[in-house]
Design a protein around this motif. Structure first.
Motif, PDB file in Angstrom:
ATOM      1  N   GLY A   1       0.809  -1.205   0.000  1.00  0.00           N
ATOM      2  CA  GLY A   1       0.000   0.000   0.000  1.00  0.00           C
ATOM      3  C   GLY A   1       0.843   1.255   0.000  1.00  0.00           C
ATOM      4  O   GLY A   1       2.028   1.237  -0.344  1.00  0.00           O
ATOM      5  N   SER A   2       0.207   2.330   0.410  1.00  0.00           N
ATOM      6  CA  SER A   2       0.877   3.625   0.466  1.00  0.00           C
ATOM      7  C   SER A   2       1.128   3.994   1.926  1.00  0.00           C
ATOM      8  O   SER A   2       0.529   3.425   2.832  1.00  0.00           O
ATOM      9  CB  SER A   2       0.012   4.694  -0.211  1.00  0.00           C
ATOM     10  OG  SER A   2      -1.227   4.813   0.471  1.00  0.00           O
ATOM     11  N   TRP A   3       2.017   4.961   2.136  1.00  0.00           N
ATOM     12  CA  TRP A   3       2.283   5.426   3.493  1.00  0.00           C
ATOM     13  C   TRP A   3       2.500   6.932   3.473  1.00  0.00           C
ATOM     14  O   TRP A   3       2.686   7.533   2.421  1.00  0.00           O
ATOM     15  CB  TRP A   3       3.473   4.699   4.114  1.00  0.00           C
ATOM     16  CG  TRP A   3       4.800   4.943   3.476  1.00  0.00           C
ATOM     17  CD1 TRP A   3       5.315   4.309   2.384  1.00  0.00           C
ATOM     18  CD2 TRP A   3       5.802   5.884   3.889  1.00  0.00           C
ATOM     19  NE1 TRP A   3       6.568   4.794   2.096  1.00  0.00           N
ATOM     20  CE2 TRP A   3       6.893   5.759   2.995  1.00  0.00           C
ATOM     21  CE3 TRP A   3       5.876   6.820   4.920  1.00  0.00           C
ATOM     22  CZ2 TRP A   3       8.045   6.538   3.111  1.00  0.00           C
ATOM     23  CZ3 TRP A   3       7.031   7.585   5.038  1.00  0.00           C
ATOM     24  CH2 TRP A   3       8.093   7.440   4.147  1.00  0.00           C
ATOM     25  N   ALA A   4       2.443   7.518   4.646  1.00  0.00           N
ATOM     26  CA  ALA A   4       2.651   8.959   4.777  1.00  0.00           C
ATOM     27  C   ALA A   4       3.371   9.255   6.082  1.00  0.00           C
ATOM     28  O   ALA A   4       3.255   8.504   7.052  1.00  0.00           O
ATOM     29  CB  ALA A   4       1.309   9.690   4.753  1.00  0.00           C
ATOM     30  N   HIS A   5       4.108  10.356   6.092  1.00  0.00           N
ATOM     31  CA  HIS A   5       4.690  10.850   7.341  1.00  0.00           C
ATOM     32  C   HIS A   5       3.540  11.346   8.202  1.00  0.00           C
ATOM     33  O   HIS A   5       2.597  11.942   7.697  1.00  0.00           O
ATOM     34  CB  HIS A   5       5.645  12.016   7.054  1.00  0.00           C
ATOM     35  CG  HIS A   5       6.793  11.639   6.180  1.00  0.00           C
ATOM     36  ND1 HIS A   5       6.809  11.894   4.825  1.00  0.00           N
ATOM     37  CD2 HIS A   5       7.959  11.031   6.461  1.00  0.00           C
ATOM     38  CE1 HIS A   5       7.952  11.459   4.321  1.00  0.00           C
ATOM     39  NE2 HIS A   5       8.664  10.927   5.291  1.00  0.00           N
ATOM     40  N   PHE A   6       3.600  11.092   9.496  1.00  0.00           N
ATOM     41  CA  PHE A   6       2.539  11.512  10.413  1.00  0.00           C
ATOM     42  C   PHE A   6       3.068  12.661  11.253  1.00  0.00           C
ATOM     43  O   PHE A   6       4.268  12.758  11.513  1.00  0.00           O
ATOM     44  CB  PHE A   6       2.134  10.319  11.295  1.00  0.00           C
ATOM     45  CG  PHE A   6       0.868  10.507  12.067  1.00  0.00           C
ATOM     46  CD1 PHE A   6      -0.324  10.747  11.425  1.00  0.00           C
ATOM     47  CD2 PHE A   6       0.887  10.428  13.446  1.00  0.00           C
ATOM     48  CE1 PHE A   6      -1.501  10.907  12.145  1.00  0.00           C
ATOM     49  CE2 PHE A   6      -0.283  10.589  14.180  1.00  0.00           C
ATOM     50  CZ  PHE A   6      -1.479  10.820  13.529  1.00  0.00           C
ATOM     51  N   GLU A   7       2.186  13.534  11.689  1.00  0.00           N
ATOM     52  CA  GLU A   7       2.595  14.739  12.421  1.00  0.00           C
ATOM     53  C   GLU A   7       3.272  14.439  13.754  1.00  0.00           C
ATOM     54  O   GLU A   7       4.072  15.222  14.235  1.00  0.00           O
ATOM     55  CB  GLU A   7       1.376  15.644  12.693  1.00  0.00           C
ATOM     56  CG  GLU A   7       0.668  16.135  11.465  1.00  0.00           C
ATOM     57  CD  GLU A   7      -0.265  15.100  10.834  1.00  0.00           C
ATOM     58  OE1 GLU A   7      -0.781  14.233  11.563  1.00  0.00           O
ATOM     59  OE2 GLU A   7      -0.456  15.151   9.620  1.00  0.00           O
ATOM     60  N   ASP A   8       2.937  13.317  14.368  1.00  0.00           N
ATOM     61  CA  ASP A   8       3.462  12.997  15.694  1.00  0.00           C
ATOM     62  C   ASP A   8       4.879  12.444  15.574  1.00  0.00           C
ATOM     63  O   ASP A   8       5.106  11.375  15.023  1.00  0.00           O
ATOM     64  CB  ASP A   8       2.558  11.974  16.373  1.00  0.00           C
ATOM     65  CG  ASP A   8       2.897  11.779  17.840  1.00  0.00           C
ATOM     66  OD1 ASP A   8       3.725  12.538  18.370  1.00  0.00           O
ATOM     67  OD2 ASP A   8       2.338  10.863  18.458  1.00  0.00           O
ATOM     68  N   SER A   9       5.861  13.198  16.049  1.00  0.00           N
ATOM     69  CA  SER A   9       7.258  12.754  16.034  1.00  0.00           C
ATOM     70  C   SER A   9       8.035  13.529  17.082  1.00  0.00           C
ATOM     71  O   SER A   9       7.503  14.426  17.722  1.00  0.00           O
ATOM     72  CB  SER A   9       7.885  12.974  14.648  1.00  0.00           C
ATOM     73  OG  SER A   9       8.097  14.342  14.412  1.00  0.00           O
ATOM     74  N   THR A  10       9.314  13.192  17.228  1.00  0.00           N
ATOM     75  CA  THR A  10      10.179  13.873  18.178  1.00  0.00           C
ATOM     76  C   THR A  10      10.170  15.379  17.946  1.00  0.00           C
ATOM     77  O   THR A  10      10.203  16.154  18.874  1.00  0.00           O
ATOM     78  CB  THR A  10      11.620  13.340  18.053  1.00  0.00           C
ATOM     79  OG1 THR A  10      11.601  11.938  18.347  1.00  0.00           O
ATOM     80  CG2 THR A  10      12.565  14.037  19.003  1.00  0.00           C
ATOM     81  N   ASP A  11      10.122  15.793  16.693  1.00  0.00           N
ATOM     82  CA  ASP A  11      10.202  17.212  16.349  1.00  0.00           C
ATOM     83  C   ASP A  11       8.918  17.695  15.668  1.00  0.00           C
ATOM     84  O   ASP A  11       8.955  18.335  14.620  1.00  0.00           O
ATOM     85  CB  ASP A  11      11.416  17.474  15.451  1.00  0.00           C
ATOM     86  CG  ASP A  11      11.830  18.946  15.441  1.00  0.00           C
ATOM     87  OD1 ASP A  11      11.235  19.735  16.189  1.00  0.00           O
ATOM     88  OD2 ASP A  11      12.738  19.282  14.675  1.00  0.00           O
TER      89      ASP A  11
END
Length: 145
Positions: free
Chosen positions: A35-45
């Motif tokens: 499938g597809s994927w995306a960067h998610f807003e929740d991260s260290t920075d």
């Protein structure tokens, strides 16, 4: 089905993490999925960690149940070559090993307090200034309900 996978590296004050959102596109029950994927807003920075600058239509993942069950996450795009069998190129950015998938389509791994399963993996490249090439930990973020 949608999934969230947390990638972590380091410990204590040097712990970095990022969450990826994955969407199923093709599934062969018990054998493979992609499938597809995306960067998610929740991260260290606060969502600034990006594993690639490739356009979102190229962000691709695949999972195979062969032992050890493995998920590959990266970018897949057409190849400029005109040779037979060289239609697409898959640049693997992240490899997650021993990832299981149940009959409901949910991913898992070894038991985890943080989610539906956890395991080890490998990052193919540095993600400056956050991650360094090499060993990472992964956790499937708990599914709702």
């Amino acid at each position: 089905m949608q999934h969230k996978i947390m990638i972590e590296q380091g410990s204590g004050e040097k712990l970095v993490y990022a969450i990826l959102k994955l969407n199923d596109k093709a599934v062969t029950v018990g054998k493979s999925a992609s499938g597809s994927w995306a960067h998610f807003e929740d991260s260290t920075d606060e969502g600034k960690i990006k594993f690639t600058s490739d356009a979102k239509e190229y962000l691709y993942w695949e999972w195979k149940s062969e032992s050890p069950a493995t998920m590959l996450i990266g970018s897949k795009m057409g190849r400029a070559s005109h040779k037979a069998g060289e239609d697409e190129y898959f640049q693997v950015l992240i490899t997650l090993t021993n990832m299981t998938r149940n009959s409901e389509g949910r991913f898992g791994g070894a038991a985890s307090k943080a989610g539906a399963g956890a395991g080890k993996g490998t990052l193919t490249y540095n993600v400056n200034p956050y991650f360094v090439k090499g060993a990472i930990d992964w956790t499937v973020v708990a599914y709702p309900g």
